[in-house]
Design a protein around this motif. Structure first.
Motif, PDB file in Angstrom:
ATOM      1  N   ARG A 289      -6.298  76.653  64.208  1.00 38.36           N
ATOM      2  CA  ARG A 289      -6.078  78.073  63.873  1.00 38.36           C
ATOM      3  C   ARG A 289      -7.370  78.880  64.024  1.00 38.36           C
ATOM      4  NH1 ARG A 289      -5.889  82.428  63.577  1.00 38.36           N
ATOM      5  NH2 ARG A 289      -4.730  83.881  62.271  1.00 38.36           N
ATOM      6  N   VAL A 290      -8.493  78.334  63.539  1.00 41.25           N
ATOM      7  CA  VAL A 290      -9.740  79.118  63.608  1.00 41.25           C
ATOM      8  C   VAL A 290     -10.321  79.143  65.014  1.00 41.25           C
ATOM      9  CG1 VAL A 290     -10.254  78.797  61.153  1.00 41.25           C
ATOM     10  CG2 VAL A 290     -11.331  77.283  62.816  1.00 41.25           C
ATOM     11  N   TYR A 291      -9.915  78.189  65.855  1.00 40.77           N
ATOM     12  CA  TYR A 291     -10.354  78.192  67.248  1.00 40.77           C
ATOM     13  C   TYR A 291      -9.198  78.534  68.194  1.00 40.77           C
ATOM     14  CZ  TYR A 291     -15.021  76.414  66.282  1.00 40.77           C
ATOM     15  OH  TYR A 291     -16.323  76.279  65.846  1.00 40.77           O
ATOM     16  N   SER A 292      -8.206  79.248  67.692  1.00 39.76           N
ATOM     17  CA  SER A 292      -7.080  79.619  68.555  1.00 39.76           C
ATOM     18  C   SER A 292      -7.600  80.339  69.796  1.00 39.76           C
ATOM     19  CB  SER A 292      -6.132  80.555  67.799  1.00 39.76           C
ATOM     20  OG  SER A 292      -5.153  81.056  68.691  1.00 39.76           O
ATOM     21  N   PRO A 293      -7.088  79.958  70.970  1.00 36.55           N
ATOM     22  CA  PRO A 293      -7.565  80.599  72.199  1.00 36.55           C
ATOM     23  C   PRO A 293      -7.008  82.009  72.423  1.00 36.55           C
ATOM     24  CG  PRO A 293      -5.921  78.935  72.709  1.00 36.55           C
ATOM     25  CD  PRO A 293      -6.167  78.859  71.219  1.00 36.55           C
ATOM     26  N   SER A 294      -6.346  82.579  71.427  1.00 36.37           N
ATOM     27  CA  SER A 294      -5.768  83.913  71.601  1.00 36.37           C
ATOM     28  C   SER A 294      -6.835  85.000  71.596  1.00 36.37           C
ATOM     29  CB  SER A 294      -4.796  84.205  70.456  1.00 36.37           C
ATOM     30  OG  SER A 294      -5.531  84.354  69.254  1.00 36.37           O
ATOM     31  N   ALA A 295      -6.526  86.132  72.199  1.00 35.21           N
ATOM     32  CA  ALA A 295      -7.445  87.277  72.212  1.00 35.21           C
ATOM     33  C   ALA A 295      -7.681  87.779  70.787  1.00 35.21           C
ATOM     34  CB  ALA A 295      -6.881  88.402  73.086  1.00 35.21           C
ATOM     35  N   GLU A 296      -6.662  87.631  69.944  1.00 33.88           N
ATOM     36  CA  GLU A 296      -6.755  88.070  68.552  1.00 33.88           C
ATOM     37  C   GLU A 296      -7.897  87.354  67.812  1.00 33.88           C
ATOM     38  OE1 GLU A 296      -3.816  87.279  64.815  1.00 33.88           O
ATOM     39  OE2 GLU A 296      -2.866  87.615  66.756  1.00 33.88           O
ATOM     40  N   VAL A 297      -8.155  86.100  68.196  1.00 34.18           N
ATOM     41  CA  VAL A 297      -9.222  85.313  67.574  1.00 34.18           C
ATOM     42  C   VAL A 297     -10.489  85.345  68.420  1.00 34.18           C
ATOM     43  CG1 VAL A 297      -9.915  82.971  66.886  1.00 34.18           C
ATOM     44  CG2 VAL A 297      -7.616  83.799  66.353  1.00 34.18           C
ATOM     45  N   GLN A 298     -10.328  85.147  69.723  1.00 35.61           N
ATOM     46  CA  GLN A 298     -11.484  85.028  70.620  1.00 35.61           C
ATOM     47  C   GLN A 298     -12.087  86.370  71.009  1.00 35.61           C
ATOM     48  OE1 GLN A 298     -12.998  82.217  71.376  1.00 35.61           O
ATOM     49  NE2 GLN A 298     -11.500  80.998  70.265  1.00 35.61           N
ATOM     50  N   GLY A 299     -11.341  87.460  70.818  1.00 38.15           N
ATOM     51  CA  GLY A 299     -11.840  88.746  71.274  1.00 38.15           C
ATOM     52  C   GLY A 299     -11.712  88.815  72.787  1.00 38.15           C
ATOM     53  N   HIS A 300     -12.391  89.767  73.368  1.00 40.00           N
ATOM     54  CA  HIS A 300     -12.254  89.965  74.815  1.00 40.00           C
ATOM     55  C   HIS A 300     -13.561  89.707  75.528  1.00 40.00           C
ATOM     56  CE1 HIS A 300      -8.128  91.348  74.566  1.00 40.00           C
ATOM     57  NE2 HIS A 300      -8.478  91.975  73.466  1.00 40.00           N
TER      58      HIS A 300
ATOM     59  N   PRO B 261     -17.658  87.254  75.108  1.00 34.69           N
ATOM     60  CA  PRO B 261     -18.601  86.583  74.225  1.00 34.69           C
ATOM     61  C   PRO B 261     -19.089  87.540  73.132  1.00 34.69           C
ATOM     62  CG  PRO B 261     -19.157  86.188  76.526  1.00 34.69           C
ATOM     63  CD  PRO B 261     -18.075  87.231  76.509  1.00 34.69           C
ATOM     64  N   GLY B 262     -19.175  86.998  71.926  1.00 37.29           N
ATOM     65  CA  GLY B 262     -19.659  87.812  70.810  1.00 37.29           C
ATOM     66  C   GLY B 262     -18.558  88.655  70.182  1.00 37.29           C
ATOM     67  N   GLN B 263     -17.345  88.598  70.741  1.00 38.85           N
ATOM     68  CA  GLN B 263     -16.234  89.400  70.217  1.00 38.85           C
ATOM     69  C   GLN B 263     -15.309  88.585  69.310  1.00 38.85           C
ATOM     70  OE1 GLN B 263     -15.812  92.830  71.115  1.00 38.85           O
ATOM     71  NE2 GLN B 263     -17.894  92.380  71.760  1.00 38.85           N
ATOM     72  N   GLU B 264     -15.691  87.320  69.060  1.00 36.20           N
ATOM     73  CA  GLU B 264     -14.820  86.447  68.278  1.00 36.20           C
ATOM     74  C   GLU B 264     -14.602  87.028  66.881  1.00 36.20           C
ATOM     75  OE1 GLU B 264     -17.746  85.424  69.558  1.00 36.20           O
ATOM     76  OE2 GLU B 264     -17.295  83.937  71.091  1.00 36.20           O
ATOM     77  N   VAL B 265     -13.398  86.846  66.369  1.00 38.56           N
ATOM     78  CA  VAL B 265     -13.073  87.306  65.024  1.00 38.56           C
ATOM     79  C   VAL B 265     -13.106  86.082  64.111  1.00 38.56           C
ATOM     80  CG1 VAL B 265     -11.330  88.398  63.558  1.00 38.56           C
ATOM     81  CG2 VAL B 265     -11.627  89.155  65.934  1.00 38.56           C
ATOM     82  N   LEU B 266     -14.034  86.065  63.165  1.00 35.33           N
ATOM     83  CA  LEU B 266     -14.185  84.931  62.261  1.00 35.33           C
ATOM     84  C   LEU B 266     -12.941  84.805  61.381  1.00 35.33           C
ATOM     85  CD1 LEU B 266     -16.029  82.671  61.244  1.00 35.33           C
ATOM     86  CD2 LEU B 266     -17.058  84.332  59.674  1.00 35.33           C
ATOM     87  N   GLN B 267     -12.309  83.637  61.429  1.00 30.35           N
ATOM     88  CA  GLN B 267     -11.076  83.390  60.689  1.00 30.35           C
ATOM     89  C   GLN B 267     -11.409  82.710  59.360  1.00 30.35           C
ATOM     90  OE1 GLN B 267      -7.935  84.300  62.252  1.00 30.35           O
ATOM     91  NE2 GLN B 267      -9.471  85.295  63.524  1.00 30.35           N
TER      92      GLN B 267
ATOM     93  N   HIS C  38       0.517  83.780  62.899  1.00 27.05           N
ATOM     94  CA  HIS C  38      -0.202  83.785  64.180  1.00 27.05           C
ATOM     95  C   HIS C  38       0.538  82.905  65.176  1.00 27.05           C
ATOM     96  CE1 HIS C  38      -3.577  83.981  66.925  1.00 27.05           C
ATOM     97  NE2 HIS C  38      -3.525  82.668  67.051  1.00 27.05           N
ATOM     98  N   SER C  39       0.829  83.462  66.353  1.00 31.00           N
ATOM     99  CA  SER C  39       1.559  82.664  67.340  1.00 31.00           C
ATOM    100  C   SER C  39       1.171  83.000  68.776  1.00 31.00           C
ATOM    101  CB  SER C  39       3.066  82.874  67.168  1.00 31.00           C
ATOM    102  OG  SER C  39       3.386  84.238  67.410  1.00 31.00           O
ATOM    103  N   SER C  40       0.057  83.703  68.966  1.00 28.48           N
ATOM    104  CA  SER C  40      -0.270  84.140  70.329  1.00 28.48           C
ATOM    105  C   SER C  40      -1.243  83.209  71.051  1.00 28.48           C
ATOM    106  CB  SER C  40      -0.835  85.573  70.308  1.00 28.48           C
ATOM    107  OG  SER C  40      -1.977  85.639  69.472  1.00 28.48           O
ATOM    108  N   GLY C  41      -1.625  82.099  70.404  1.00 33.24           N
ATOM    109  CA  GLY C  41      -2.549  81.175  71.052  1.00 33.24           C
ATOM    110  C   GLY C  41      -1.820  80.171  71.921  1.00 33.24           C
ATOM    111  N   ILE C  42      -2.231  80.060  73.180  1.00 34.35           N
ATOM    112  CA  ILE C  42      -1.664  79.058  74.077  1.00 34.35           C
ATOM    113  C   ILE C  42      -2.711  77.967  74.257  1.00 34.35           C
ATOM    114  CG2 ILE C  42      -0.837  78.611  76.415  1.00 34.35           C
ATOM    115  CD1 ILE C  42       0.365  81.437  76.372  1.00 34.35           C
TER     116      ILE C  42
END
Length: 137
Positions: A41-52, A54-60, A87-91
């Motif tokens: 969950r904290v490393y979900s590859p979704s844009a919601e977590v990873q941002g768009h 480097p440096g845009q990651e959202v700390l979960q 959360h369900s947008s991570g593939i």
């Protein structure tokens, strides 16, 4: 997202363990991992977590007790889990799951370091777009 190359190990078995909150995955190269749902969950590859970028990651945070309530296959190369927090947008590609499994010790350390740097407790509830405190270097 590119498909798998021929050398990427393919899973032979994927089991969702609700009690221990871990995804068990065995690969055809003999590797077998138990990946905690929280780590996924904290490393979900979704844009919601990873941002768009480097440096845009959202700390979960507050994901220690998160569960996987459903898993959809995505083609022959990935799964898309639905977590109990909605959360369900991570593939998660097989390659990414292999990376999470093989490097989970290092990934946990990185996660804990990010929490520490941000001065946030792992179990703190997620704050929607906090104004200030974080993001300043």
């Amino acid at each position: 997202m590119a498909g798998l190359d021929r050398n990427t190990p393919k899973p032979t078995e994927v089991t969702v363990h609700q009690q221990s909150r871990a995804l068990e995955i065995a690969f055809d190269d003999g590797a077998r991992f138990r990946i905690p749902f929280e780590l996924m969950r904290v490393y979900s590859p979704s844009a919601e977590v990873q941002g768009h970028g480097p440096g845009q990651e959202v700390l979960q945070t507050g994901k220690r007790d998160v569960e996987i309530v459903g898993v959809e296959p995505v083609g022959h190369y990935a799964i898309q889990p639905t977590f109990s927090d909605g959360h369900s947008s991570g593939i998660f590609s097989w390659e990414y799951l292999y990376h999470l499994g093989a490097r989970q010790g290092e990934l946990w350390q990185r996660y804990e370091q990010r929490l520490c740097d941000a001065g946030i407790d792992r179990d703190a509830p997620m704050v929607e777009k906090a104004g200030g405190g974080c993001g300043h270097h």
